[in-house]
Write a protein that holds these residues in place. Structure first.
Motif, short mmCIF file in Angstrom:
data_model
loop_
_atom_site.label_atom_id
_atom_site.label_comp_id
_atom_site.label_asym_id
_atom_site.label_seq_id
_atom_site.Cartn_x
_atom_site.Cartn_y
_atom_site.Cartn_z
N ALA A 288 -137.13 80.84 23.50
CA ALA A 288 -135.81 81.49 23.44
C ALA A 288 -135.60 82.30 24.71
CB ALA A 288 -135.71 82.39 22.21
N LEU A 289 -134.32 82.45 25.08
CA LEU A 289 -133.97 83.16 26.31
C LEU A 289 -132.64 83.87 26.11
CD1 LEU A 289 -134.42 83.64 29.41
CD2 LEU A 289 -133.15 81.51 29.79
N ARG A 290 -132.62 85.13 26.50
CA ARG A 290 -131.36 85.87 26.52
C ARG A 290 -131.15 86.38 27.95
NH1 ARG A 290 -130.19 92.07 25.94
NH2 ARG A 290 -127.92 92.03 25.85
N PHE A 291 -130.04 85.94 28.58
CA PHE A 291 -129.77 86.28 29.98
C PHE A 291 -128.42 86.99 30.04
CE2 PHE A 291 -129.49 86.24 34.43
CZ PHE A 291 -130.67 85.74 34.99
N ILE A 300 -130.00 81.65 24.06
CA ILE A 300 -130.38 80.23 24.04
C ILE A 300 -131.68 80.06 23.26
CG2 ILE A 300 -131.09 78.30 25.51
CD1 ILE A 300 -129.33 79.63 27.73
N VAL A 301 -131.77 79.00 22.47
CA VAL A 301 -132.99 78.69 21.71
C VAL A 301 -133.37 77.23 21.92
CG1 VAL A 301 -132.65 80.46 19.93
CG2 VAL A 301 -131.62 78.19 19.65
N ASP A 311 -134.03 69.95 22.75
CA ASP A 311 -133.17 70.44 23.83
C ASP A 311 -132.92 71.91 23.62
OD1 ASP A 311 -131.55 70.37 26.13
OD2 ASP A 311 -130.78 68.38 25.59
N TYR A 312 -132.17 72.53 24.55
CA TYR A 312 -131.81 73.94 24.45
C TYR A 312 -130.34 74.07 24.04
CZ TYR A 312 -136.27 75.13 26.55
OH TYR A 312 -137.61 75.26 26.78
N TYR A 313 -130.09 75.03 23.12
CA TYR A 313 -128.77 75.20 22.54
C TYR A 313 -128.38 76.67 22.53
CZ TYR A 313 -129.48 70.47 20.66
OH TYR A 313 -129.71 69.12 20.53
N LYS A 477 -136.27 87.92 16.79
CA LYS A 477 -137.17 88.42 17.84
C LYS A 477 -136.39 88.77 19.11
CE LYS A 477 -141.08 85.68 16.17
NZ LYS A 477 -141.96 84.51 16.43
N LEU A 478 -135.36 87.97 19.42
CA LEU A 478 -134.52 88.29 20.57
C LEU A 478 -133.80 89.62 20.37
CD1 LEU A 478 -132.78 84.97 21.73
CD2 LEU A 478 -134.47 86.33 22.98
N HIS A 479 -133.33 89.88 19.14
CA HIS A 479 -132.67 91.15 18.85
C HIS A 479 -133.62 92.32 19.06
CE1 HIS A 479 -129.04 89.27 17.68
NE2 HIS A 479 -129.40 88.89 16.45
N LEU A 480 -134.88 92.17 18.64
CA LEU A 480 -135.85 93.24 18.81
C LEU A 480 -136.11 93.52 20.29
CD1 LEU A 480 -138.44 92.31 16.03
CD2 LEU A 480 -136.78 94.19 16.00
N LEU A 481 -136.17 92.46 21.10
CA LEU A 481 -136.35 92.65 22.55
C LEU A 481 -135.14 93.34 23.16
CD1 LEU A 481 -137.99 89.24 23.59
CD2 LEU A 481 -139.09 91.48 23.40
N ASP A 482 -133.93 93.00 22.67
CA ASP A 482 -132.72 93.67 23.14
C ASP A 482 -132.78 95.16 22.85
OD1 ASP A 482 -131.83 91.21 23.86
OD2 ASP A 482 -130.40 90.98 22.22
#
Length: 494
Positions: A288-291, A300-301, A311-313, A477-482
C-alpha cells in the motif's frame, strides 16, 4: 732497632688481616652468585622456554656484577667462564652491551621460535573460480574456454535438462568447483533466491538440479517527508534504490517526478522485506502507498483479483495504471516547457515549442508512453532521429533528437507501454543531449505535463465487494501511519 722490628711485625699482621678479609669477602660473594644461579636454574625448570636447554642464556645484571668485579682478578676468573654461555648476536643486533637496568634479577633471552616453514601443510584439493558471463556467450563456449568441454559431452549423452544454461544472461556469474582435478560442481546464480547446479555423480555423470532458498516475508513500513528530492529524502530514512524505483513506477501515471514533486510532499509505504534465516535478502512487493503531492492525496493498494491478475488500484477500484505514462524518462529534469511563443535557442526567433524538453545524459533509455504502433522511425529534419507512435483513439506521441533507435523495431512494429524505443541524444537542431516529447490528440498538440490522461479499465462491479473486503485491513494501517505523521508535525505543547 727493637722499635723497627716491632713496626715490621705490625705491618705483617695488618697485611695478613687484609688478606683474610679479602678472602672472606670473595667466598661470600661467590656463595651469593652460586645461589642465584641455582635459583634461576630451578625457575627455568618449572617454566621451561620453548627453545632447547642448550639455547638458553643467563645474562647477569650489572648490579650483581658490580660487587663481584670489585673483588679483584681472582674473582674475575671465576665469573668470566659463565659469560661464555651467551648465544651469538642476531642479525642487526649491536655488539655493545646494552645499558643495564636497576633490576637485580637474572634475565632470560627470548626463546628461539620454530620456523613456520617447518610445519606440515596439507595440500589443497578444492579449487573454486568464477566466470562472468559476457554478451554472446554460450554454455558450451564457457566450458571449452575453462577447459571442461568434456563435461558438455557427458551432459548431452546423459540427456540432462540444461534449461537456463541454454539462455544465459550477460553479467551473471557462473562458479566452477574442482576437486582432485575433477569438475565437481557448476553453480549458475539466477537470483539471490534461485540457482541451478550441475553436480558430479558417483557413476561419473552429471546431474542438473534447481535450488530455491526458503523465504520469509515480514511486513514493514516507512514514512518520508520530501525536503530536497524524493530520492535523497527516501535514502535518508533507509529506503533502498529498488524500493524508491518501485514507488516512482507506481505513481508515474499521475506524478511527473521531474516536475511535480515539491518540498513538504510526503508519502507512507507498506511493503514486505524478504529474509532467509536472519539475513535480509531484498524487499518484496509494495502492499500500500499513500502519496501527498501539492495537497492532493493518492491512496493506492495492491490487489489480486478472482482471476489471479495482480495490479495497483485506488480505493474506489480504479486502476492506477493509465493508458499513458506522464514522463517517458525514468529520471530527468525539464529544461524547456510547452510554450507556443518560445524563442528558439538555435534559430533565435520566436517559434512554438509544442512539447517538453527533458535534459538527460546521452544514451538514457527513452520509453514508449503507451501501447502503440510505430508510424515513423527516421531522421526527421530539425527533430533529428525521431520516433512517432500511434496509440489509437486519436492519441499519438513524438520522441525527438535521439542518439539512436532501439534494436529490432521498425515502422509497423507494436510496442508496449514502458518499452525502450530509443536513447537520448542531440541530433537535429539541438544545443545538447535531451529528449523532445510531444503529446497530440487528434493531431492537436497538448501540454504533456497537464493533459488529462485517459484512465485504464477499472475493476468490474462484480469484483468490488471482494476488493473492498480484501483491502480493509491494509487501509486501516495506512490511516494509522497518517495519524502518526500528523502527530509528529504537531506535537502537543506541555
Amino acid at each position: 732497632m727493637i722499635n723497627k722490628q716491632i713496626l715490621q711485625h705490625r705491618q705483617k699482621q695488618d697485611k695478613g688481616g687484609t688478606r683474610f678479609f679479602v678472602t672472606l669477602a670473595l667466598l661470600l660473594s661467590l656463595t651469593v652468585f652460586i645461589l642465584a644461579m641455582n635459583s634461576t636454574r630451578s625457575d627455568s625448570e618449572v617454566h621451561p622456554p620453548i627453545a632447547s636447554l642448550d639455547d638458553r642464556m643467563i645474562e647477569p645484571q650489572s648490579e650483581m656484577m658490580g660487587p663481584l668485579s670489585a673483588m679483584g682478578g681472582a674473582l674475575s676468573e671465576l665469573v668470566e667462564p659463565q659469560m661464555e654461555m651467551a648465544v651469538p648476536l642476531s642479525e642487526g643486533q649491536s655488539s655493545h652491551a646494552p645499558e643495564q637496568s636497576d633490576d637485580t634479577t637474572l634475565a632470560l633471552t627470548q626463546p628461539v621460535q620454530p620456523s613456520l616453514t617447518d610445519e606440515f601443510v596439507e595440500p589443497v584439493t578444492d579449487i573454486t573460480y568464477t566466470y562472468t558471463i559476457k554478451t554472446g556467450d554460450t554454455f558450451s563456449h564457457i566450458l571449452e574456454e575453462n577447459g571442461h568441454y568434456d563435461v558438455m559431452r557427458q551432459l548431452i549423452v546423459g540427456n540432462a535438462e540444461l534449461g537456463p544454461f541454454n539462455a544465459l544472461v550477460a553479467g551473471r556469474k557462473m562458479t566452477f568447483t574442482q576437486n582432485d582435478g575433477v569438475l565437481s560442481e557448476i553453480n549458475y546464480q539466477i537470483s539471490p533466491l534461485q540457482s541451478y547446479k550441475i553436480s558430479y555423480q558417483e557413476d561419473g555423470g552429471y546431474r542438473v538440479n534447481e535450488e530455491r532458498l526458503e523465504v520469509e516475508q515480514l511486513e514493514t513500513h516507512a514514512t518520508v517527508e520530501i525536503v530536497d528530492s524524493l530520492y535523497l529524502s527516501a535514502k535518508r530514512v533507509g529506503l533502498s534504490d529498488k524500493l524508491i524505483i518501485a514507488i516512482t513506477n507506481i505513481m508515474e501515471w499521475d506524478i511527473d517526478f521531474a516536475y511535480d514533486v515539491r518540498k513538504g510532499d510526503h508519502f507512507s509505504v507498506i511493503y514486505y522485506e524478504n529474509y532467509v534465516g536472519n539475513e535480509k535478502i531484498d524487499e518484496g512487493p509494495i502492499l500500500a502507498l499513500r502519496f501527498t503531492n501539492r495537497n492532493e492525496d493518492y491512496r493506492i493498494v495492491r490487489y489480486t483479483d478472482s482471476k489471479g491478475n495482480t495490479d495497483y488500484y485506488f480505493l474506489d477500484g480504479k486502476k492506477v495504471r493509465k493508458a499513458f505514462l506522464r514522463n517517458p524518462l525514468e529520471f530527468a529534469y525539464i529544461s524547456s516547457r510547452f510554450n507556443p511563443r518560445r524563442m528558439h535557442p538555435v534559430l533565435h526567433k520566436v517559434r512554438a515549442h509544442n512539447g517538453v524538453d527533458y535534459a538527460a545524459r546521452r544514451g538514457t533509455p527513452v520509453r514508449a508512453a503507451g501501447d502503440g504502433r510505430v508510424s515513423l522511425r527516421q531522421y526527421y529534419s530539425g527533430y533529428g532521429n525521431t520516433v512517432i507512435l500511434h496509440h489509437g483513439g486519436g492519441y499519438s506521441t513524438l520522441y525527438a533528437h535521439l542518439s539512436k533507435f532501439a534494436d529490432r523495431q521498425r515502422v509497423g512494429s507494436w510496442v508496449k507501454q514502458g518499452q525502450v524505443i530509443g536513447y537520448v541524444g542531440s541530433t537535429g537542431l539541438s544545443t545538447g543531449p535531451h529528449l523532445h516529447y510531444e503529446f497530440r490528440v487528434n493531431g492537436v498538440h497538448k501540454n504533456p505535463l497537464t493533459v488529462k490522461l485517459p484512465d485504464a479499465v477499472p475493476l468490474a462491479k462484480s469484483e468490488l465487494p471482494r476488493f473492498n473486503e480484501h483491502i480493509k485491513a491494509t487501509v486501516e494501517k495506512l490511516h494509522l501511519l497518517d495519524d502518526a505523521y500528523i502527530a509528529s508535525k504537531n506535537p502537543r505543547q506541555p
